[in-house]
Every structure is written in structure tokens, then in C-alpha cells.
Design a protein around this motif. Structure first.
Motif, PDB file in Angstrom:
ATOM      1  N   TYR A 170     115.541  66.782  29.940  1.00 39.32           N
ATOM      2  CA  TYR A 170     116.268  68.279  29.692  1.00 39.32           C
ATOM      3  C   TYR A 170     115.017  69.023  29.850  1.00 39.32           C
ATOM      4  O   TYR A 170     113.912  68.769  29.543  1.00 39.32           O
ATOM      5  CB  TYR A 170     116.894  68.076  28.183  1.00 39.32           C
ATOM      6  CG  TYR A 170     117.936  67.085  28.222  1.00 39.32           C
ATOM      7  CD1 TYR A 170     119.214  67.281  28.329  1.00 39.32           C
ATOM      8  CD2 TYR A 170     117.353  65.690  27.471  1.00 39.32           C
ATOM      9  CE1 TYR A 170     120.136  66.306  27.958  1.00 39.32           C
ATOM     10  CE2 TYR A 170     118.489  64.985  27.358  1.00 39.32           C
ATOM     11  CZ  TYR A 170     119.807  65.174  27.492  1.00 39.32           C
ATOM     12  OH  TYR A 170     120.878  64.150  27.539  1.00 39.32           O
ATOM     13  N   LYS A 171     115.675  70.282  30.141  1.00 40.55           N
ATOM     14  CA  LYS A 171     114.640  71.585  30.067  1.00 40.55           C
ATOM     15  C   LYS A 171     115.229  72.683  28.961  1.00 40.55           C
ATOM     16  O   LYS A 171     116.315  72.788  29.036  1.00 40.55           O
ATOM     17  CB  LYS A 171     114.459  72.242  31.350  1.00 40.55           C
ATOM     18  CG  LYS A 171     113.912  71.305  32.693  1.00 40.55           C
ATOM     19  CD  LYS A 171     113.596  72.020  33.758  1.00 40.55           C
ATOM     20  CE  LYS A 171     113.218  70.877  35.076  1.00 40.55           C
ATOM     21  NZ  LYS A 171     112.857  71.665  36.116  1.00 40.55           N
ATOM     22  N   VAL A 197     109.826  70.749  29.104  1.00 45.51           N
ATOM     23  CA  VAL A 197     110.420  69.428  29.398  1.00 45.51           C
ATOM     24  C   VAL A 197     110.602  68.405  28.350  1.00 45.51           C
ATOM     25  O   VAL A 197     109.711  68.122  27.982  1.00 45.51           O
ATOM     26  CB  VAL A 197     109.786  69.131  30.804  1.00 45.51           C
ATOM     27  CG1 VAL A 197     110.596  68.036  31.364  1.00 45.51           C
ATOM     28  CG2 VAL A 197     109.827  70.231  31.716  1.00 45.51           C
ATOM     29  N   ASN A 228     112.091  64.364  27.648  1.00 47.30           N
ATOM     30  CA  ASN A 228     112.484  63.064  28.622  1.00 47.30           C
ATOM     31  C   ASN A 228     114.040  62.895  28.149  1.00 47.30           C
ATOM     32  O   ASN A 228     114.388  63.367  27.124  1.00 47.30           O
ATOM     33  CB  ASN A 228     111.544  61.844  28.267  1.00 47.30           C
ATOM     34  CG  ASN A 228     111.786  61.436  26.848  1.00 47.30           C
ATOM     35  OD1 ASN A 228     112.655  61.335  26.254  1.00 47.30           O
ATOM     36  ND2 ASN A 228     110.519  61.321  25.956  1.00 47.30           N
ATOM     37  N   GLU A 251     118.667  70.890  38.567  1.00 47.72           N
ATOM     38  CA  GLU A 251     119.212  71.080  37.121  1.00 47.72           C
ATOM     39  C   GLU A 251     120.651  71.572  37.155  1.00 47.72           C
ATOM     40  O   GLU A 251     121.105  71.958  38.165  1.00 47.72           O
ATOM     41  CB  GLU A 251     118.430  72.156  36.561  1.00 47.72           C
ATOM     42  CG  GLU A 251     117.010  72.081  36.415  1.00 47.72           C
ATOM     43  CD  GLU A 251     116.279  73.475  36.051  1.00 47.72           C
ATOM     44  OE1 GLU A 251     116.857  74.105  35.697  1.00 47.72           O
ATOM     45  OE2 GLU A 251     114.907  73.328  36.091  1.00 47.72           O
TER      46      GLU A 251
END
Length: 1285
Positions: free
Chosen positions: A854-855, A899, A901, A930
Motif C-alpha cells: 500500500y501507499k 510505502v 508491505n 496503483e
């Protein structure tokens, strides 16, 4: 030692008889230590006719006599006068005294029986009596055989039997021999043997044991007689019971246990003779220890355990076990070891001077402990008159203050139940006249620091007293370096040159003396010793041997030794070269030159030695004799013989391999296969099938690698099915509808045979069809079309050759191609703590691929509410414009990305700016990119303590006050409430109190501090404050500035038309204005002044000068000359212009016009400055308003101008500074321009200046902390016009 002069009761003449001196006095110098006060007569002592007590030379022993010829009892002794002898038999005198010889022999007229009994011999002269120990003579008749009956024994085959032998009894037991009538010994074995009792034992009989001539022969060695018994006839008849075996039993010993007593150092035999069928075997063991640790030895076919010389450690429990296939039997022995008396310490025959104390030590041991008794001249001490000077304690006899009459022979006898031993020791008290035995006038030579013995060997009894004297020296024995020896010589240790001279030795109370001369030389010393050299083979080595010797010692020799063997000098071209200074050169060093080398320097008086070494090192020789063993299909053992290491141990071996079947001959190469420790000479190698190998080995030591060994013979391995499958099986799908299967290709050496290919298998994971699809390919990749997006498949790849398939591979899970995630993460929630925000969300759905993570996108939208020293209206307008600009183009946002995991659905984001507004959103991503972002979430950070002020400087206008100036913090983290100013005077005790001023107006950024100590430095701290607390301080160490003066040390650098002057301003001096006066040393020239120069600038250029001219420079301070100097400019001297300056009218007019113009400009400038210069502020505000109307660029988002809050000249200041009005040009020039960076942090800076880092910032050119000179000022128009032409 002080010797008593007391005389004995008898005359010494009794001990000196007119007989030649007996030379054999070696008994006086036994190896044992001398008893107390004993004397030893030197060989060069001149003495005649000395007596000697009797000393036994031959003594009798106990024995058995079978005839008169056997009667012989020797008893001989030496002594002066010659001893006489007498015998005592059974306690009574036997015959008259015998002169000269005492040996006793039988007389023919006496019967043999009369000689049986106990005997003792006494040898006597005037000095004492020696005694032999008591011996016993046993008398027996010659052994004879009585008339015997013939014996005939019958037995059946397989039975056990004993043939007895009963010879006549004797005190000397006979030795038994069983023989036949031809005098041939009966052959013995484990079945047939002769026991210790002389009987012949048959464990079991055989038919061929039948014979009629078993004869027992008894040999009496002492009687010199052999008696044969009557022959025994043995008849063995056959038996049907021979096959019936019997378990073992013992002929002897009888019973289960025996006790055996043995004497130490004598022989003893333990016997076990078994019977049984088949013939039993016998085993021996020590029940309370190990049989191997004893002196026992198994003999006679295992039937005897024999001890040649039994020791105390052999004592214990032993067991013999006889066994055959039908059973066993055992017998135990308790071996007890005792000992007859034996001597541990023996007293010596010694001489003593009158008055000495004598101690005789006599110690004996035995089991049981022996009893010690003393006798004097053959009479027990218990029967001799008591003497208070004599004490006896066990084996120690002490006699004090001996006299001549105490000369005697003492006997010490030790006895226990196993026997007795006796020693004779004489005590000889003698008086001898004193003599000096050393030569007179001897010259002793010694080197400084050595030790020397000046001989004055004297002898006499009593011992003479010797004295030494040196010429013009204090008493010698008072020198601690001098020691007097017992023989009268002296030892002088640590000789120095002052000891050189003559010495005299004399015997007190006599006129006997000798002289000695001592010559002292410088000692030889080694200046440079041989080194420990490590040299490569084939090179040369030098070993130094530099030394010093006394010049008076003319003869010397240098000897080099190699491992203690002397080296011979050779020519310069040979192996060893000896240089004049003692250096040794060893050429062409080889392995056998590795050795210890010593240099020895010999002079007539001393020698010095030093050692070094040469260690020849080289790369090891190549390993040799490579061989292959333990050959299997896929492994082989490689062995080798290590090469010579050449004094550098081999640390490891490198095994290299070359595969020749799968590579062209030109491409063959050696590859390292294994490292083997240096202490191994073989290694087991695992090999691949279907290959041809050769091997070689390299040795490695600290010097380097050896050459490779010769390659081994070829070794080929047979083909096999693949032993492994390709690694790295995976999917590398890119397109959504395609599955790409790939793997790492296998090396040809792993194919293990011909016809190699890959079998690719795949099927949908979790599908209903369990069948595998497969295809054979030669190389990766393999593509499967018409799949779904990111559809899971089970995939595997198997190696196959012509012999079969490799091992079954484990399936891997792969996927077809991916697409971007379709949905944004949901359930985004946030919680804020100080500058940290915790973000949490739900796991992403519909990822359409492998979720990589994920960001978190977040960005600062601006500060929280508050005026922050600026107009609220303008702030809101700018925020509105900025928000509209970023909403229209999100890419303009100065966002940051975190960022996370794929296994985590939360994260804490730290380091946010306090007192700020933020937005964030979350997105999921896979390898294709994304997905959409979640809806933005708004949050604010709380107010916090501010950072330190951005800069801190000071100005000092007097010696007791200064003004601190600072700029607001770059990170306010809230609404500033004001500042705290603290300062502390530096003192040695470091406990000066802190003083503090509180400034509650955040607009005030300076303060003046009065009543400071001009002689001290101060520590200043400024702390910013918000409602959340105080921030960290900014520090400054400073002191007030002192009154400045013009410089007095100036350096000058000349050029053609200028002089460059430089100086070092005073560290704490305030700026001082001065002028430089200068005069060209030329007719008609006048003094001229420069413009006003600041003392703090450190540099000034005096320009407009004439080349090649001499100038006189001067600086005045008041009426005093502060500095002056004479110097020249560079270049040729200018020629004189025709006519004077006054004749050039046009030039004077031009200059006057320029001056008038400059004067008008100065007046206008001063008028505008007196009006406050409001035009500058107004123009700036107008420009900013115009800039606000223009579209904002990316970098201007969130910026605010301080021009909004600058007051006009008509607005009075609420907190006007004492330094002047707020509308001054100087204040506007230093106005604060507060901006926000993209990350929301404050940038506090002065106009036209970058941000100042935290710390001890510079306080300006006048600061004593950083007094860097300002750039040179441009020369004024007045100075230009006033310069001479």
C-alpha cells in the motif's frame, strides 16, 4: 668456620706410624654428601705415614656345604696398621687371632658336621674394629637315591593323570627334568607339563602318550649332583568314552583360594595346572587392578604367572580361570609382597678434625619395618660405657666435640624377620700441620665485571685460619663482593679496574704466606647480534657479529657455528663468506641452510656468544603421486603426497577439476572444486554423471601457492537419469490473458546423459480437472495462452534425458498476467498524537494481481488557524487561491508517500509538522501499478513547542553593554507568545547564576543588556515560547567590544600604481575610523590623506600612485604616530610632463563640474532619508498586490509576504524600539519575511538572506566570535580628485 684447638686425651702419634702413605684414599670422596665437619685430604698435601682404620674388602655369605671343600668363609680387610682377624662361631671365639688374612677354610682332620653353625668375622687395628654380619653354614650329606620299585601306570585315553617325582629333600631344592632313556626332554605343551613340585601332569591322555621311559632327573646344583629316578611306564588304552568331554578342574592348586608371600626383588611364580577334555585354556587377571601394570608375565603355555623381580606394586589379588567348551573353574591368589631390610641412606667413612660434631645417618627400610642397632668396634652401644657427648636416635648417631680417642669403627645393623644387613663406618679424628697448597706469585687476569678466584688453598687439621690483605686497601673481607672459601681462597665478584694490584694470603700464627697479582681488562661485549632472518630460497643473507674487546688482548677468534657445527671460511664465491667486521654472508640459500647460527668471540680471558637464525622459506613443492581410489559411480577418493613445505607450513590444499567431455579441447579450463585443510592428504569428491574429469592439487603456505601437481589420470562417470530438476521455476506473466512459465537452464554437466529436454507441466490451481497438461521443450520460456486475468496455476518443470526422467518436481503456484487494482482500500481511519498520525485501513479487495503493498499519500495544506503576525484577510485570500489551484491539479500538491508491505494494514507516519493541516489517502498496488486512491481524509496536528530561533547576533556600542538580535524560529509549531533571554558570566568556578529577561511580545526580536563586565565573556541563550511550552535555546558566546585604535602592524604588498595594506583587527576592538597619510618622495609633492578607513575591515588598497616611486606612509592616533613606513611602488619612474597642472584649465573645469553634480546628488539623498523613505515600502506593497493577482506557480503555494504586515510611516509602533523609529530604512532593510515551505515548515529569514542554521551563528563583522573583515570600500570621489598627478 671456627675450629676448636682442644686436644684429645690420646696423642696424635698413635695415628701416625712410619708406613708409606696409602694412596687409595678415594673412599674419602664418596658421591654421597659429606657429613658435618668432615675433611678431605687434598692430593697435593704433603703428609707421610698416615694411619687408616680397617675397611672390609671381602665378607662371607650363608650357604650349604656338602663336603669339606665347600667350607670357605672369606674375610679380608685393608687398613694401616695391617688389621688382625678373629672369628666367632655360635657366640664363642673360634681359634686364635689371624694376622694379615682372615679367610676361614676347613681342616682335613675335622669332620664336616663340626662346621655347621653361625659365624662372624672381626678385623681390628689400633684405630678400630670392623665386623661382618652373621652368616650361617648348613652342613648336609651328598643326596642319594634309595632303592625304588618300578612303577607301571595304566589309564584310559582321555583321562587325566599325574606322574610323581619324589627326590631326596635338601636345603638347596633340586631342579627337576623329565626325560626319556635317551636323555631327551619330554615335550611339554598346554596338555603335558612339569609343575613347580616336579610332577608331570597330563590334562588328558592320548594313545601315543604310552611309553616305558618317563624318567625324573633331580639336579642338585650346589652339590653338583644329578639323581635319575626309576623309569615310569605309562600304558594308555583306548576307550569308547573319549568323545565324552569333561569340564575343567585344577590339578593344583587345591581349593578356591591360596595365599602367597613373596620378598621384594625376588622371583615368584603363581601356578594353575588344569585337567579336562578338551584341553582347557587358562586366563590370568588382577582382580584389584590391571595385569598389564604389574611385572607379571604369563609363561608355560599360560599355566604360570611369573614375576622375575616382584615389586611392591605387584601386591594384590590375582585369579586364574581354566575353561573349555564345557565349563570353567577358577582359583584366586592373595599375593603379599614383603621385603628384607635394604639401605636407604648409608653413612660414609670420613676424617674429622678435633672438636667437630659428627653425625652418622643410617636409614633402612623393609617389610616389616626393620630394627636398627648401633655397635662400636663390634660391641653393641648398649654394652659400651655411656658418653654424654654421644646421642642415638633411631638411625642417627651424633657425637659432639670429637677427640682423637673417638676414632673407631661403628656398625649399623638393620634386621627384620626376613634377614639382616650390616654396615661398617669409621670415624677418624686426625691432626695434620697447616700448609698452603697454592702456588706463590701467580698473576690472575680477568675482564671487568667478571668473577675471579684468588687461590690460597690451605689444609690442616684443625683447619687453619687464613687472612688476606691488599696493598693500600681496607680489610678485604669487609668488601661485600669478596667471599672467603672454606679452603682459604677468596672469590672476588664484579671485578672493577680499581681491583687491579697485589694481594697477600697468610696463615695466622705462622710465617706461611703467598702473594697473588690481579690484572683487570675491559670485557668483551657483543655490539650487534645476529638477527633472526627469514629468507627466500636462492637469495643471500647477512648475519651481523659486531663486538668490542680490550686492545691489550691481542689474540681473539671469531667462530661461526651452524647448529653447533663450526663453519669453515671459504672464498668469496663460495657458500660462506666471513667479513673483517665479523659479519657472515650465506650465499645461494637453500632449504638445508635453515638452522640456528651462533657467533662466538673468544679472547684469552673471556668469550661472548650471540645467536640468530636463518629460516629458508619458499612456496611449497607441488603435491605428487595423485591417485584415485574408492571409485563409485558418482564419487571417488583423491589422494596425494604433500610437497615439501620449505619452513612455512602448508595451510591448505586446493583441489582443481577439469571436465573434458562437455567442453571443446580449446575451452578446457581448471576450476576450483574443494579446499582441504593442510593436515589432510586425501578427499572424497562427489562427481556428476556422464562426465570425464581430471584432477590436480595445489599446496598453499604463507609464501604463496605451489605449482599445480601433475594431473591425475582420466576418470569418466557413467550416464544416469537427471539427479535434479531446474531451479527457479516461476511465472513471469505480463499480459493478462497469458501464462509465461520460465526457469533457470541447467548446466550441461547436470544433463547426466544424451537426449536432454525439459518437461513442462501445468494445470489450473483448485480446479476440478486434476489432469496435468504437459509439453516437452528444449529451453525456457513456455507460454500458455487464453487464460483469465491473474489466474492461479500449478506449474512444474522436470528434467528428462534418454535414460528417463529426473525426480518428481514439487509444483509451484504461478499466475497469469496482472492488471491494476480495481478498488481503493476502504475503512481508512486516522488518529493523531503530537507529530505522529496512525493510519489504518481494510485489506484491499479486487486487487487483480499479487498485492505488493500500500501507499499512503499525505500532504500539508497549511497551518492551523491564527494570525501569525499577518493580516487574517490576506491569509484567507491566499489560502483560498492555493486550495483552488491544488484542487484543480492534484499534482501540484507537495505530497509525500509512505510505502507499506502487503501484510500490514496500518502504519504510523512520524515527523509531521506541528500546528498544521494535512490530507491523506491510501491506495493499493501490484506489479502493474496503483489502484484508485481512497477518499482524502483531513486531520490537524496539535500545537507544540517551537524550534530554536533561526539566528542570534549582537552589537556592542560600549564596553559594558550590548544588544542581542535574533530571528524567529524556522519551526514555530504554533502561535509564538514571546521569548526568554538568559545570560551567564563565564567564571572559573562555573557556578555563576543565570540572569533572565522575559519578552512577552513575539514582535520584539532584540534586547539590550547593560552593566556587563568588560573583562569577561558571557553565554547567551534565547528561547522561543508557545502555549505548548518552551523550545530549545540558541546559544552564543560573546563579550562586549572595547574601544578600537588604528592598526600598528601593517603588511604592504606593492604593485605598479597601488599599495595593498592589510592588518589583523583586534578580536574585541570596536570599529575605529582613521586615515592613512602618504607622501611621494619627490620634489614638490605634499602629504595627502586617504578616505576614512574602518579598523575592522583589515584591508585597504591605496590606489592612484605613480609607478617606481618611493612613498612615506603614516597613521596617526590623536597627536601620536601610530604607524609609519617607507616603501616603493613597482615599475619605471614616470617622465615629467611639460607644463604644470595649473596650466591645464580645461581639466580643472571638468573636475569642478563633476564635483558639483555629486554634491547635488548627496543633498537629494539625505532629504529623502530624513523623510523616512516611505516610497520604498509602498512600492513593495504595490508590487506584492500585483503579484497576488497573477496565477500562482507551484513553488508559491502557501507563501505569505511580510509586506502585508509592514507598518506605514503614519502608523505608530505599539512597541517602538529604543534604537530608532520603525520606519527607518535600516529596519525595512532587515524586515522579516516569513514563508512556508512545501512541507509546512517555517522559513524565518532576513530579506536577501538564506536561512541560518541552528547553533552559534555569526554576530556580524564586529563580533569577537567571527571578526571577518568586510569587503574593501570603494574609494570616494573626493579621494580620487585629491590624488596627485
Amino acid at each position: 668456620m671456627c675450629v676448636s684447638q682442644r686436644r684429645g686425651r690420646s696423642s696424635p702419634g698413635l695415628h701416625l706410624v712410619l708406613l708409606p702413605l696409602l694412596l687409595p684414599l678415594s673412599f674419602l670422596s664418596s658421591k654421597a654428601p659429606l657429613a658435618q665437619a668432615a675433611i678431605d685430604i687434598p692430593q697435593n698435601y704433603r703428609v707421610q705415614n698416615m694411619s687408616q682404620p680397617p675397611v672390609l674388602m671381602e665378607t662371607p655369605v650363608s650357604y650349604t656345604a656338602f663336603s669339606l671343600e665347600d667350607v670357605h668363609l672369606p674375610c679380608e680387610a685393608s687398613g694401616t696398621p695391617t688389621p688382625t682377624f678373629r672369628w666367632v662361631k655360635d657366640g664363642e671365639a673360634l681359634g686364635p687371632e689371624r694376622p694379615a688374612h682372615g679367610t676361614l677354610r676347613a681342616e682335613d682332620e675335622e669332620p664336616l658336621a663340626s662346621y655347621g653353625g653361625s659365624y662372624r668375622c672381626y678385623a681390628s687395628n689400633a684405630l678400630g674394629t670392623a665386623v661382618t654380619r652373621s652368616v650361617r653354614v648348613i652342613v648336609e650329606a651328598q643326596p642319594v637315591l634309595l632303592k625304588q620299585q618300578r612303577v607301571h601306570k595304566r589309564a584310559h585315553e582321555g583321562e587325566s593323570i599325574i606322574l610323581s617325582c619324589n627326590p631326596p629333600q635338601s636345603s638347596e631344592p633340586p631342579h627337576i627334568h623329565w626325560m626319556d632313556k635317551r636323555m631327551v626332554h619330554i615335550k611339554q605343551s598346554d596338555r603335558v607339563m612339569v609343575g613347580l613340585d616336579g610332577n608331570l601332569y597330563f590334562s588328558n591322555l592320548l594313545k601315543n602318550d604310552s611309553r616305558d621311559d618317563y624318567i625324573c632327573n633331580a639336579q642338585y646344583s650346589a652339590a653338583r649332583t644329578v639323581l635319575p629316578h626309576t623309569a615310569v611306564r605309562l600304558s594308555v588304552s583306548p576307550s569308547n568314552d573319549v568323545g565324552h568331554a569333561r569340564k575343567p578342574h585344577l590339578f593344583r592348586p587345591i581349593g578356591s583360594h591360596s595365599s602367597v608371600l613373596a620378598l621384594k626383588q625376588q622371583s615368584v611364580t603363581l601356578e594353575c595346572i588344569p585337567k579336562g577334555l578338551p584341553t582347557p585354556k587358562v586366563e590370568w587377571k588382577k582382580k584389584d587392578g590391571s595385569l598389564g601394570e604389574t611385572g607379571g608375565r604369563v609363561e608355560a603355555h599360560g599355566r604360570w604367572l611369573h614375576f622375575d623381580s616382584v615389586a611392591q606394586g605387584d601386591d594384590g589379588e590375582y585369579e586364574c580361570r581354566a575353561f573349555n567348551i564345557h565349563g570353567s573353574t577358577a582359583h584366586s591368589f592373595s599375593l603379599t609382597v614383603e621385603a628384607a631390610p635394604f639401605w636407604v641412606k648409608e653413612p660414609q667413612n670420613l676424617l674429622y678434625s678435633p672438636g667437630e660434631t659428627v653425625r652418622l645417618d643410617c636409614q633402612a627400610e623393609g617389610i616389616p619395618t626393620p630394627l636398627l642397632t648401633w655397635s662400636l668396634n663390634g660391641e653393641p652401644l648398649t654394652e659400651v660405657d655411656e658418653d654424654p657427648r654421644r646421642t642415638v636416635s633411631g638411625g642417627v648417631l651424633i657425637l659432639r666435640d670429637v677427640e682423637f680417642a673417638d676414632t673407631a669403627v661403628y656398625q649399623c645393623e638393620a634386621s627384620n624377620k626376613h634377614g639382616s644387613i650390616l654396615l661398617n663406618t669409621y670415624l677418624y679424628v686426625v691432626e695434620l700441620p697447616p700448609q698452603i697448597l697454592s702456588s706463590d706469585g701467580v698473576v690472575y687476569r680477568v675482564t671487568e665485571g667478571g668473577d675471579v678466584v684468588l687461590n690460597c688453598e690451605s689444609f690442616g687439621s684443625p683447619r687453619p685460619h687464613v687472612s688476606w690483605e691488599g696493598e693500600e686497601r681496607p680489610p678485604l673481607l669487609s668488601d661485600p663482593r669478596i667471599a672467603l672459601l672454606t679452603n682459604g681462597s677468596i672469590t672476588l665478584s664484579g671485578v672493577v679496574h680499581e681491583d687491579d694490584g697485589e694481594y697477600t694470603c697468610s696463615i695466622k700464627n705462622t710465617n706461611i704466606s703467598i702473594s697473588a697479582h690481579l690484572k683487570v681488562y675491559n670485557r668483551t661485549a657483543m655490539m650487534t647480534s645476529p638477527q633472526h632472518v627469514r629468507a627466500l630460497r636462492g637469495t643471500s643473507a647477512l648475519l651481523d657479529c659486531e663486538f668490542y674487546k680490550d686492545p691489550q688482548l691481542l689474540h681473539y677468534q671469531i667462530v661461526w657455528r651452524k647448529d653447533a657445527q663450526k663453519l669453515q671460511e671459504s672464498s668469496p664465491d663460495d657458500k660462506y663468506t666471513f667479513f673483517q667486521n665479523g659479519t657472515l654472508k650465506v650465499s645461494d640459500i637453500q632449504s638445508d641452510d635453515s638452522a640456528s647460527y651462533s657467533c662466538e668471540v673468544f679472547t684469552d680471558l673471556d668469550q661472548v656468544k650471540a645467536s640468530g637464525s636463518i629460516t629458508v622459506v619458499a612456496r611449497p613443492d607441488p603435491p605428487r603421486d595423485l591417485s584415485l581410489s574408492d571409485v563409485n559411480d558418482h564419487s571417488v577418493t583423491l589422494s596425494w603426497t604433500p610437497g615439501h613445505p620449505h619452513n612455512s607450513p602448508i595451510r591448505e590444499f586446493l583441489v582443481e577439476v577439469r571436465e573434458e567431455q562437455h567442453t571443446e579441447e580449446g575451452g578446457w579450463s581448471w576450476a576450483r572444486m574443494r579446499r582441504v585443510p593442510g593436515d589432510f592428504d586425501h578427499v572424497e569428491l562427489s562427481l556428476d554423471p556422464y562426465c570425464t574429469f581430471r584432477f590436480r592439487v595445489i599446496g598453499v603456505n604463507d609464501v604463496g601457492h605451489s605449482d599445480p601437481s601433475r594431473p591425475s589420470e582420466h576418470h569418466s562417470t557413467p550416464p544416469a537419469v537427471p539427479a535434479m530438476n531446474p531451479a527457479g521455476v516461476r511465472s513471469e506473466s505480463i499480459d493478462p490473458k497469458t501464462l509465461v512459465i520460465t526457469w533457470e537452464e541447467m548446466d550441461k554437466r547436470r544433463h547426466n546423459g544424451q537426449g536432454f529436454q525439459y518437461k513442462v507441466l501445468w494445470r489450473r490451481a483448485g480446479g476440478t480437472d486434476v489432469r496435468w497438461n504437459h509439453a516437452d521443450v528444449m529451453a525456457p520460456p513456455f507460454v500458455v495462452n487464453d487464460t483469465e486475468t491473474y489466474e492461479p496455476f500449478e506449474i512444474k518443470v522436470q528434467a528428462v534425458n534418454s535414460l528417463g526422467e529426473g525426480p518428481a518436481p514439487e509444483p509451484k503456484v504461478g499466475h497469469s498476467g496482472e492488471e491494476e487494482p480495481e478498488e481503493a482500500p476502504s475503512g481508512v481511519s486516522i488518529s493523531v498524537v503530537n507529530s505522529t498520525v496512525r493510519v489504518q485501513w481494510n485489506e484491499a479487495q479486487n486487487v487483480r494481481g499479487l498485492l505488493l503493498g500500500y501507499k499512503i499519500y499525505f500532504w500539508r495544506t497549511g497551518p492551523r488557524g491564527g494570525r501569525l503576525r499577518r493580516s487574517l484577510r490576506r491569509q484567507k485570500e491566499r489560502e483560498g487561491r492555493a486550495q483552488r489551484a491544488t484542487e484543480s491539479d492534484p499534482r501540484r500538491r507537495p505530497q509525500e508517500v509512505v510505502v507499506v508491505n502487503s501484510t500490514t494494514t496500518w502504519r504510523e507516519v512520524t515527523g509531521l509538522q506541528l500546528y498544521s493541516r494535512y490530507e491523506l489517502s491510501v491506495t493499493a498496488f501490484n506489479s502493474r501499478g496503483e489502484g484508485p486512491r481512497s477518499a482524502p481524509r483531513l486531520f490537524s496536528t496539535p500545537e507544540g513547542a517551537p524550534g530554536p530561533p533561526a539566528s542570534l547576533r549582537f552589537e556592542s556600542r560600549s564596553e559594558k553593554s550590548l544588544i542581542l538580535f535574533w530571528t524567529p524560529p524556522e519551526e514555530t509549531n504554533g502561535v509564538l507568545l514571546g521569548y526568554i533571554v538568559q545570560y551567564q558570566q563565564e567564571v572559573e568556578s562555573k557556578d555563576s547564576p543565570w540572569k533572565m529577561e522575559t519578552i512577552s511580545d513575539p514582535m520584539v526580536t532584540h534586547t539590550e543588556l547593560d552593566h556587563l563586565d568588560p573583562s569577561s565573556h558571557y553565554i547567551f541563550k534565547v528561547i522561543a515560547r508557545t502555549a505548548a511550552g518552551d523550545g530549545p535555546p540558541i546559544r552564543l558566546r560573546a563579550a562586549t567590544l572595547l574601544e578600537g585604535v588604528p592598526p600598528s602592524h601593517i603588511s604592504i604588498v606593492s604593485s605598479n600604481t597601488s599599495l595593498n595594506l592589510s592588518w589583523v583587527p583586534g578580536e574585541r576592538d570596536r570599529n575605529h575610523g582613521f586615515v592613512i597619510r602618504y607622501l611621494r618622495k619627490s620634489p614638490g609633492c605634499d602629504w595627502m590623506d586617504s578616505e576614512v578607513v574602518n579598523s575592522t575591515q583589515g584591508f585597504y588598497s591605496l590606489t592612484g600612485l605613480q609607478p617606481g616611486s618611493n612613498y612615506h606612509l603614516m597613521i596617526k592616533h590623536g597627536n601620536d604616530t601610530q604607524w609609519e613606513n617607507m616603501t616603493w611602488t613597482i615599475g619605471p619612474v614616470p617622465s615629467v610632463m611639460p607644463g604644470g597642472f595649473a596650466a591645464q584649465g580645461w581639466l580643472i573645469g571638468l573636475i569642478s563640474a563633476i564635483l558639483l553634480l555629486v554634491l547635488i546628488l548627496l543633498v537629494i539623498c539625505l532629504m529623502k532619508r530624513s523623510k523616512g523613505g516611505k516610497y520604498a515600502v509602498k512600492d513593495k506593497e504595490d508590487k506584492e498586490v500585483e503579484s497576488e493577482a497573477r496565477p500562482m506557480k507551484d513553488e508559491t503555494f502557501g507563501e505569505y509576504s511580510d509586506a502585508d504586515e509592514k507598518r506605514s510611516g503614519s502608523e505608530p509602533s505599539l512597541n517602538e524600539s529604543k534604537l530608532g523609529s520603525d520606519d527607518s530604512l535600516a529596519e525595512y532593510g532587515d524586515s522579516v519575511d516569513i514563508q512556508f515551505n512545501e512541507d509546512g515548515s517555517f522559513i524565518g529569514q532576513y530579506s536577501n538572506r538564506g536561512p541560518v542554521p541552528h547553533g552559534n551563528e555569526s554576530s556580524g563583522p564586529a563580533s569577537p566570535v567571527n571578526a571577518a573583515p568586510p569587503p574593501p570600500a570603494a574609494p570616494s570621489m573626493t579621494s580620487i580628485l585629491n590624488r596627485p598627478i
